[in-house]
Design an enzyme around this catalytic site. Structure first.
Site, PDB file in Angstrom:
ATOM      1  N   THR A 822       0.591  -1.095   0.104  1.00  0.00           N
ATOM      2  CA  THR A 822       0.095  -0.168   0.000  1.00  0.00           C
ATOM      3  C   THR A 822       0.837   1.245  -0.238  1.00  0.00           C
ATOM      4  O   THR A 822       0.455   2.381  -0.388  1.00  0.00           O
ATOM      5  CB  THR A 822      -1.064   0.006   1.451  1.00  0.00           C
ATOM      6  OG1 THR A 822      -0.139  -0.202   2.453  1.00  0.00           O
ATOM      7  CG2 THR A 822      -1.954  -1.156   1.194  1.00  0.00           C
ATOM      8  N   CYS A 823       2.121   1.159   0.528  1.00  0.00           N
ATOM      9  CA  CYS A 823       2.939   2.329   0.512  1.00  0.00           C
ATOM     10  C   CYS A 823       3.577   2.928  -0.961  1.00  0.00           C
ATOM     11  O   CYS A 823       3.727   3.882  -0.938  1.00  0.00           O
ATOM     12  CB  CYS A 823       4.051   2.008   1.232  1.00  0.00           C
ATOM     13  SG  CYS A 823       3.771   1.821   3.153  1.00  0.00           S
ATOM     14  N   PHE A 824       3.165   1.902  -1.896  1.00  0.00           N
ATOM     15  CA  PHE A 824       3.940   2.147  -3.153  1.00  0.00           C
ATOM     16  C   PHE A 824       2.706   1.972  -4.365  1.00  0.00           C
ATOM     17  O   PHE A 824       2.837   1.862  -5.582  1.00  0.00           O
ATOM     18  CB  PHE A 824       5.181   1.283  -3.531  1.00  0.00           C
ATOM     19  CG  PHE A 824       6.035   1.083  -2.596  1.00  0.00           C
ATOM     20  CD1 PHE A 824       6.886   2.560  -2.522  1.00  0.00           C
ATOM     21  CD2 PHE A 824       6.226   0.422  -1.618  1.00  0.00           C
ATOM     22  CE1 PHE A 824       8.142   2.384  -1.600  1.00  0.00           C
ATOM     23  CE2 PHE A 824       7.143   0.160  -0.621  1.00  0.00           C
ATOM     24  CZ  PHE A 824       8.042   1.613  -0.439  1.00  0.00           C
TER      25      PHE A 824
END
Length: 855
Positions: A822-824
């Site tokens: 989810t961070c990328f």
């Protein structure tokens, strides 16, 4: 020796009055030399902040008086405290130059100067005095005879120059518009006579008349100009600049007539603010009055002003209407205004327009949010598949009124009612015994009334089981639409009759909403909401309440208030700010926000900004795991994973069961367990260390704020009614979702180790195309961590390193499940061999897994 002094009233801290829970509405009055200026009021606070500049005319020996008042609506304002400041002392302590000097003044009661009731912070700027001139003036000031009175630092017993109409015209009420009225100068007051206070200075002090004769030579000293004359007396003839160029000036006569010793102005030229030597607009003239103050004359409109006029901004034109009134035309926007535009006003207007358009765009997007299944619930035709109560009895029909409220029609008797006729048969299809009735508590728990024996019980007479065992009797279902229907049904059971009115002002939306919501009993907030904006009277059929929830959530969740903060540098989900204690009333505000969020869920309204997934899990009373830390602090999470996967003794790390935390620059140590600062982390206990650190990072450092939030939340909506939702479903319930544009999604997707023509990519988009909007939202949540899209769509998706488009990467083996980062915004899609396999694995990953990096 007068000069302009700018006073910026910054803030104040007042003692709290326990009798007044809401706090005062303070404003500041500044009085000096007969002038009085006031700030705007701050509503219901003991720590007001104004940062409002006030400009006054002072001498080096003036005395500033600050009075802090509390505004009252129905009675006279109350004086909270007062403070004084000598200009001369401030000059002496700052080398005869007042430039951005900040002072904190103790506020004392009116009758008792020893009783300190708070403090006031002000900033002084814009005054400079020549030391030699100040020394000579101070000697004369101190040598005044005792018989002469001084009024607030101003010297009485002036010469005939001060009593002449050619002196400070703005201070003489007998001179309309700055002109003499054909009378001669009155003599100076005798020694010992008390001069009456000067009247308040008007907002636009009229300097001498603009009709100036070509020759500035006037009659002898002490003579008074007639009404037709325009210049001051020769003794104080000002220097004149026409369009920035100096004009001719008459000779200066000797001392004026009049009796008594007076304080004379030093021959040193008075210090005035720097003059902009640029050209003035046509028809304007620059002058200097006898006190050394610069003013400007508009010969076209026949008016004067202290502000230097600026040329019109590009695209503006000055015109006259048939009545001779001046107005201004903006050829760019094709609009007109009576106010003269400046470059700053045009810039401020453009910024306001941009902010307004952004807010309107966000509001338009906000109005397009929805919960899938809610429309089916409110539709006139009942959907039996998702109706938790089953079909209606024969002869009954369910309808919806214009406000979206459901009611029931009984056709045999031609009557209507709000209550669902199936309510008493909800828990069991068998009817209740004769004389029994089922009712609900305010928390939605059913109980039974035995009218024969006149007693109540929680035990169902049909089954013998207590309704307290499991709280509300909601059957668990996996379908999100059915869960929404169940939840709405229980909200209907908890709802109260009639409505409540909430009056709020758009300018003070936060404070007004806080005062009113906290003043209501929690159960009253379950009534139908009737939002009223003053001056916008109308009927609220849901649209006004929806706008109120949007605007208020935009305010209360603003990180600038220090109550919430962004979960990460590029993660715009919100979490509680550990530094919120900088606001002494922060726990009251968190209780208010808890009530507000519960109201949004209870009434089916959306808020503007969402929270982090760990916060949603806290609302649902679900345990937090180490994986939850990855969504809000990836670096911290990776550090704990490294500790978990490596041998601490081999690496030589020395860690203890304590952590350092920094709040507003102050670093403190928190022990994770009793005497944790002396317990070394080893291979045997590092699992416990990681668990305690993750727990502290996710919840324990904001325990007080979280407890206050849930205190307000449970007063309106008990958390047990949300027990069958998961965190992602709760986010959709609270923030809503919007229609996902599949073409925009495909257009803004990048691929790694795949190509657009790869069969796995073709299968992926085929599967997404077959999905309904709800499942697409779940897929978006799985990959990006949120169901909400930016205003710009998929092109504006943000990652941990800034803008990051949706990415599909070829990773793993065909028997792996898809993974998300989810961070990328990245989906790891294994190279499956068939479309059916991809559909099965992807569906399993979306529906069955929870957390991050699942395999």
């Amino acid at each position: 020796m007068k000069a302009q002094l700018q006073i910026i009233v910054l803030s104040a801290k007042l003692k709290e009055n326990k009798k007044n829970w809401f706090g005062p509405s303070p404003y500041v009055e500044v009085a000096v030399d007969g002038q009085s200026k006031k700030t705007e009021k701050c509503t219901n606070t003991h720590s007001p902040k104004w940062k409002q500049p006030l400009t006054v005319i002072v001498t080096p020996f003036s005395k500033l008086i600050f009075r802090v008042w509390s505004h009252q609506t129905l009675k006279a304002d109350i004086l909270l405290g007062m403070a004084t400041l000598e200009v001369s002392e401030t000059l002496k302590s700052n080398d005869m130059k007042i430039c951005e000097v900040v002072r904190t003044l103790p506020l004392s009661a009116e009758r008792d100067n020893c009783d300190v009731v708070g403090d006031l912070s002000v900033c002084l700027d814009g005054m400079q005095v020549d030391p030699e001139t100040f020394a000579s003036e101070e000697q004369k000031h101190n040598a005044l005879p005792n018989g002469e009175s001084r009024l607030n630092g101003d010297v009485a017993g002036r010469s005939s120059r001060d009593s002449s109409p050619s002196s400070d015209i703005a201070d003489d009420p007998s001179l309309p518009n700055g002109h003499a009225v054909g009378s001669t100068g009155s003599p100076s007051p005798s020694s010992g006579a008390l001069r009456p206070p000067r009247p308040p200075r008007p907002q636009r002090p009229p300097p001498p008349s603009p009709q100036r004769p070509p020759s500035s030579t006037a009659s002898s000293t002490g003579s008074t100009p007639t009404h037709g004359s325009s210049g001051p007396s020769p003794e104080t003839s000002p220097r004149v600049c026409v369009n920035g160029e100096p004009a001719s000036q008459g000779s200066n006569s000797g001392p004026g007539s009049g009796s008594g010793q007076v304080l004379r102005v030093s021959p040193t030229p008075p210090r005035v603010s720097p003059i902009n030597n640029g050209p003035l607009p046509p028809g304007w003239e620059q002058r200097v009055d006898q006190n050394g103050r610069i003013y400007f004359v508009d010969h076209i409109e026949k008016r004067t002003t202290w502000e230097r006029p600026e040329p019109l901004p590009p695209g503006w034109e000055r015109r006259l209407d048939p009545m001779g009134r001046v107005y201004y035309v903006d050829h760019i926007s094709r609009s007109t205004t009576w106010q003269r535009p400046t470059a700053e006003s045009v810039r401020n207007y453009e910024e306001w327009q941009n902010q307004r358009s952004q807010l309107q765009g966000a509001m338009h997007q906000f109005n397009q949010r929805f919960i899938y299944g809610l429309q089916d619930q409110l539709a006139p035709t009942a959907n039996k598949e998702f109706d938790p109560l089953g079909p209606l009895p024969q002869g009954w029909e369910k309808r919806t009124d214009s406000n979206g409220r459901m009611y029931f029609v009984h056709h045999p008797t031609r009557s209507t009612q709000w209550e669902d006729p199936r309510t008493q048969g909800l828990l069991n299809e068998k009817p209740l015994p004769e004389g029994w009735e089922m009712r609900f508590t305010v928390d939605g728990i059913p109980y039974f009334v035995d009218h024969n024996r006149r007693r109540t019980t929680y035990i169902d007479p049909r089954t013998g089981k207590s309704s307290l065992e499991n709280g509300p009797q909601i059957t668990y279902v996996r379908d999100f639409k059915a869960k929404v229907h169940y939840f709405r049904f229980w909200c209907q059971q908890l709802s109260m009759p009639q409505h409540i009115k909430i009056h709020v002002n758009r300018k003070t939306l936060f404070e007004d909403s806080f005062q009113q919501i906290m003043s209501f009993h929690p159960q009253d907030l379950r009534r139908r909401l009737w939002i009223i904006f003053p001056g916008e009277e109308g009927l609220d059929y849901g649209g006004v309440a929806r706008e109120w929830f949007f605007l208020l959530s935009h305010e209360v969740l603003n990180p600038m208030y220090c109550l919430f903060e962004y979960a990460g540098k590029d993660n715009y989900c919100l979490q509680i700010n550990p530094a919120s204690s900088i606001n002494p009333d922060h726990l009251k505000y968190f209780k208010f926000i808890g009530r507000f969020i519960a109201m949004a869920l209870f009434h089916g309204k959306f808020i503007d900004t969402g929270f982090s997934l760990p916060f949603y899990k806290r609302i649902l009373n679900k345990p937090l795991a180490l994986k939850d830390l990855e969504s809000i602090d990836p670096e911290y999470y990776n550090s704990l994973i490294w500790i978990k996967e490596n041998n601490l003794e081999e690496c030589g790390l020395e860690m203890y069961f304590s952590v350092d935390k920094e709040i507003l620059g102050e670093v403190t140590t928190h022990e994770l367990k009793p005497d944790g600062g002396n317990i070394l982390v080893t291979e045997e206990n590092k699992e416990e260390y990681i668990r305690l650190v993750a727990e502290w990072r996710l919840s324990r450092r904001v325990e007080e704020q979280t407890q206050a939030f849930f205190e307000g939340f449970n007063e309106v909506l008990p958390q047990q009614y949300l027990q069958y939702f998961d965190a992602k479903e709760l986010e959709v319930m609270l923030c809503g979702m919007q229609e996902i544009d599949l073409a925009d999604w495909q257009r803004n997707t990048i691929y790694r180790h795949y190509a657009r023509s790869s069969k796995q990519i073709i299968w992926f988009w085929q599967f997404v195309k077959e999905m309904d909007n709800e499942k697409r939202m779940r897929l978006l949540q799985f990959v990006t961590g949120t169901c909400r899209l930016p205003v710009g769509g998929f092109a504006d998706l943000m990652g941990s390193n800034g803008p990051q488009k949706f990415c599909i990467e070829k990773v793993g083996k065909e028997n792996w499940l898809p993974r998300s980062h989810t961070c990328f915004n990245r989906l790891d899609l294994p190279p499956y061999k068939s479309y059916e396999q991809l559909k099965e694995k992807l569906t399993l990953a979306i529906e069955e897994t929870e957390g991050f990096g699942q395999e």
